[in-house]
Design a protein around this motif. Structure first.
Motif, mmCIF file in Angstrom:
data_model
loop_
_atom_site.group_PDB
_atom_site.id
_atom_site.type_symbol
_atom_site.label_atom_id
_atom_site.label_comp_id
_atom_site.label_asym_id
_atom_site.label_seq_id
_atom_site.Cartn_x
_atom_site.Cartn_y
_atom_site.Cartn_z
ATOM 1 N N ASN A 13 0.829 -1.208 0.000
ATOM 2 C CA ASN A 13 0.000 0.000 0.000
ATOM 3 C C ASN A 13 0.862 1.257 0.000
ATOM 4 N N ALA A 14 1.898 1.267 0.819
ATOM 5 C CA ALA A 14 2.800 2.430 0.865
ATOM 6 C C ALA A 14 3.525 2.594 -0.465
ATOM 7 N N ALA A 15 3.983 1.480 -1.027
ATOM 8 C CA ALA A 15 4.677 1.535 -2.325
ATOM 9 C C ALA A 15 3.742 2.059 -3.402
ATOM 10 N N ALA A 16 2.483 1.627 -3.395
ATOM 11 C CA ALA A 16 1.522 2.096 -4.400
ATOM 12 C C ALA A 16 1.353 3.610 -4.313
ATOM 13 N N GLU A 17 1.197 4.116 -3.098
ATOM 14 C CA GLU A 17 1.053 5.566 -2.924
ATOM 15 C C GLU A 17 2.296 6.301 -3.430
ATOM 16 N N LEU A 18 3.469 5.795 -3.076
ATOM 17 C CA LEU A 18 4.718 6.449 -3.498
ATOM 18 C C LEU A 18 4.931 6.339 -5.001
ATOM 19 N N PHE A 19 4.679 5.158 -5.580
ATOM 20 C CA PHE A 19 4.834 4.983 -7.032
ATOM 21 C C PHE A 19 3.862 5.885 -7.783
ATOM 22 N N ALA A 20 2.640 6.022 -7.269
ATOM 23 C CA ALA A 20 1.647 6.875 -7.921
ATOM 24 C C ALA A 20 2.081 8.339 -7.884
ATOM 25 N N ARG A 21 2.650 8.744 -6.767
ATOM 26 C CA ARG A 21 3.049 10.139 -6.586
ATOM 27 C C ARG A 21 4.356 10.496 -7.293
ATOM 28 N N HIS A 22 5.337 9.575 -7.239
ATOM 29 C CA HIS A 22 6.679 9.906 -7.721
ATOM 30 C C HIS A 22 7.164 9.051 -8.883
ATOM 31 N N GLY A 23 6.394 8.061 -9.282
ATOM 32 C CA GLY A 23 6.817 7.142 -10.339
ATOM 33 C C GLY A 23 7.687 6.035 -9.772
ATOM 34 N N PHE A 24 7.688 4.913 -10.445
ATOM 35 C CA PHE A 24 8.437 3.746 -9.992
ATOM 36 C C PHE A 24 9.920 4.059 -9.818
ATOM 37 N N HIS A 25 10.496 4.741 -10.807
ATOM 38 C CA HIS A 25 11.934 5.033 -10.744
ATOM 39 C C HIS A 25 12.272 6.185 -9.804
ATOM 40 N N GLY A 26 11.260 6.938 -9.389
ATOM 41 C CA GLY A 26 11.485 8.043 -8.474
ATOM 42 C C GLY A 26 11.415 7.646 -7.005
ATOM 43 N N VAL A 27 11.198 6.356 -6.749
ATOM 44 C CA VAL A 27 11.051 5.867 -5.381
ATOM 45 C C VAL A 27 12.111 4.815 -5.109
ATOM 46 N N GLY A 28 12.799 4.961 -3.996
ATOM 47 C CA GLY A 28 13.801 3.979 -3.604
ATOM 48 C C GLY A 28 13.290 3.083 -2.492
ATOM 49 N N VAL A 103 -0.688 3.622 -10.647
ATOM 50 C CA VAL A 103 0.491 2.754 -10.793
ATOM 51 C C VAL A 103 0.314 1.822 -11.979
ATOM 52 N N GLN A 104 -0.872 1.245 -12.117
ATOM 53 C CA GLN A 104 -1.106 0.314 -13.215
ATOM 54 C C GLN A 104 -0.989 1.018 -14.566
#
Length: 190
Positions: A13-28, A103-104
């Motif tokens: 859930n946290a990863a989904a929120e972060l990926f949605a906000r910053h993009g997959f490559h923008g999140v570590g 994200v999808q």
């Protein structure tokens, strides 16, 4: 009593929120860990990599949509009810999980090839549930028209991360009515 999400679900859930906000490559990994209160490297106890996390996230979304959609169609007493329930199911998903939709839409290309094939296969099966239901409800629609209509309705409903300007109930009602109207023969012109 509401069951507390597992640590694995909390991470997704946290990863989904972060990926949605910053993009997959923008999140570590450290960003995801911080969002759930653990160190980034501790995530490796739950997932072998960030790619595996994305793969599980998008596969589980696709499985959930397919299983939920099929269950609603199977439980319906007629085609009209099946279509209404299918629309309601997708609207609820879109309104309750807007980060997952984002994200999808944005990150399918970031999946590994095996995960991408699995997600695409599940998505195709979900579309077929819609196509069959639309064709039973609107017999004038041939298969290509029903398929195009299903994708158009997905576009409408999946726009919620960008268009939800009403409260949840009002937005659900509006989206459901619009989706149904778009599939009604009197409204759709050949």
């Amino acid at each position: 009593m509401v069951e507390k999400p597992s640590r694995r679900d909390q991470i997704l859930n946290a990863a989904a929120e972060l990926f949605a906000r910053h993009g997959f490559h923008g999140v570590g990994i450290d960003d995801i860990g911080a969002a759930v209160g653990i160190s980034g490297p501790a995530l490796y106890r739950h997932f072998r990599s960030k790619d595996a996390m994305l793969g599980e996230m998008l596969t589980s979304i696709s499985e959930r949509l397919l299983d939920g959609g099929q269950a609603r169609v199977d439980a319906a007493s007629n085609a009209d009810e099946a279509l209404w329930d299918l629309i309601g199911w997708h609207v609820d998903f879109a309104l309750d999980d807007p980060a997952l939709i984002t994200v999808q839409m944005r990150n399918l290309a970031n999946l590994t090839d095996p995960d991408r094939r699995r997600v695409r296969a599940l998505q195709r099966r979900y579309v077929e549930v819609w196509v069959e239901t639309i064709r039973r409800t609107v017999p004038d629609f041939d298969e290509p028209t029903a398929r195009a209509a299903a994708h158009a309705v997905f576009g409408l409903i999946n726009s919620t991360p960008h268009s939800a300007h009403l409260d949840r109930d009002q937005m659900a009602s509006l989206l459901s009515r619009m989706a149904l109207a778009s599939l009604t023969p009197a409204v759709v012109r050949s």
